[in-house]
Design an enzyme around this catalytic site. Structure first.
Site, PDB file in Angstrom:
ATOM      1  N   THR A  27       2.453  -9.010  -4.079  1.00  0.00           N
ATOM      2  CA  THR A  27       2.202 -10.219  -3.291  1.00  0.00           C
ATOM      3  C   THR A  27       0.707 -10.278  -3.019  1.00  0.00           C
ATOM      4  OG1 THR A  27       2.423  -9.125  -1.133  1.00  0.00           O
ATOM      5  CG2 THR A  27       4.452  -9.973  -2.122  1.00  0.00           C
ATOM      6  N   VAL A  82      -0.228  -0.301  -0.600  1.00  0.00           N
ATOM      7  CA  VAL A  82      -1.275  -1.026   0.117  1.00  0.00           C
ATOM      8  C   VAL A  82      -2.243  -1.615  -0.908  1.00  0.00           C
ATOM      9  CG1 VAL A  82      -3.098  -0.873   1.846  1.00  0.00           C
ATOM     10  CG2 VAL A  82      -1.062   0.574   2.054  1.00  0.00           C
ATOM     11  N   LYS A  83      -2.462  -2.929  -0.785  1.00  0.00           N
ATOM     12  CA  LYS A  83      -3.348  -3.597  -1.741  1.00  0.00           C
ATOM     13  C   LYS A  83      -4.683  -3.853  -1.061  1.00  0.00           C
ATOM     14  CE  LYS A  83      -2.555  -7.299  -5.110  1.00  0.00           C
ATOM     15  NZ  LYS A  83      -1.840  -8.582  -5.269  1.00  0.00           N
ATOM     16  N   VAL A  84      -5.747  -3.381  -1.687  1.00  0.00           N
ATOM     17  CA  VAL A  84      -7.086  -3.549  -1.098  1.00  0.00           C
ATOM     18  C   VAL A  84      -7.999  -4.209  -2.128  1.00  0.00           C
ATOM     19  CG1 VAL A  84      -6.831  -1.506   0.386  1.00  0.00           C
ATOM     20  CG2 VAL A  84      -7.936  -1.273  -1.851  1.00  0.00           C
TER      21      VAL A  84
END
Ligand code: E4P
Length: 217
Positions: A27, A82-84
């Site tokens: 997402t 976790v998207k960074v």
């Protein structure tokens, strides 16, 4: 090759998950906004549907803020990734989070140099955006080939997650190159089924079968 679906539409995710084709979900803030729902609720529902990695993107842009948001996101479920963003603070957060046992997806990658930095920071996934590169007149798939070559040269464990996929040719080219993952919009995933000769052949078989008057079950 693993297939992730790139959406926050939980009805779509449930329908695709039932096909057994889904290995994970990605997402981003735009997709969460499109869902019209709270990120924590959407990610929790997705994680309960798909056991594989589910990317939830931080909205903070500074290191401390990213870590604070990552703590909240990681509490949702074990399969939260976790998207960074691919920024200096993003990679610092990536390094910290992976050392702490989290899965991290580094997003918004547009160059091989950026991908090299992400791998050195310990990223679980690197997300090069092929469609957006194509949009500005660069060949996105060349970037995938370059990153895979660099990662193989040095034995990096970071998986190449082909993102911003727009059509089946992106998927097939990524698979031929040996990319680990492609994240597909639902429409692109469904389009992989299509071939007019399949439709034509099935119609002919069914017409001939009807003439036999038989039933199998
Ligand atoms: C990847 O994780 C991103 O969510 C996504 O693939 C971006 O695709 P877009 O360029 O179609 O927005």
């Amino acid at each position: 090759m693993k297939f992730f679906v790139d959406t926050a539409d939980t009805a779509e995710i449930k329908s695709l998950a039932a096909s057994g084709l889904l290995d994970g979900v990605t997402t981003n803030p735009s997709l969460i906004a499109k869902s019209g729902r709270r990120i924590l609720d959407v990610i929790a529902e997705i994680c309960a549907t798909v056991p594989g990695p589910v990317s939830a993107e931080v909205a903070a842009t500074d290191y401390d803020g990213m870590l604070a948001e990552a703590r909240v996101l990681r509490r949702i479920a074990k399969n939260v990734t976790v998207k960074v963003p691919l920024t200096p603070d993003g990679l610092r957060a990536c390094h910290h989070l992976t050392q702490d046992g989290a899965m991290v997806n580094v997003t918004l990658c547009f160059s091989a140099a950026q991908a090299l930095l992400a791998a050195k920071s310990g990223a679980t996934f690197i997300s090069p955006f092929v469609g957006r590169l194509d949009d500005v007149g660069q060949d996105g798939m060349v970037l995938i080939a370059d990153i895979l070559q660099i990662y193989r040269n040095y034995g990096f464990k970071t998986e190449v997650l082909v993102a911003s996929v727009r059509h089946p040719i992106h998927v097939i080219t990524a698979a031929k190159l040996g990319a680990h993952v492609a994240t597909l919009p639902p429409a692109v995933l469904r389009s992989l089924f299509n071939h007019p000769l399949t439709d034509k052949g099935l119609a002919a078989f069914l017409a001939d079968w009807a003439k036999t008057g038989q039933q199998i079950a």
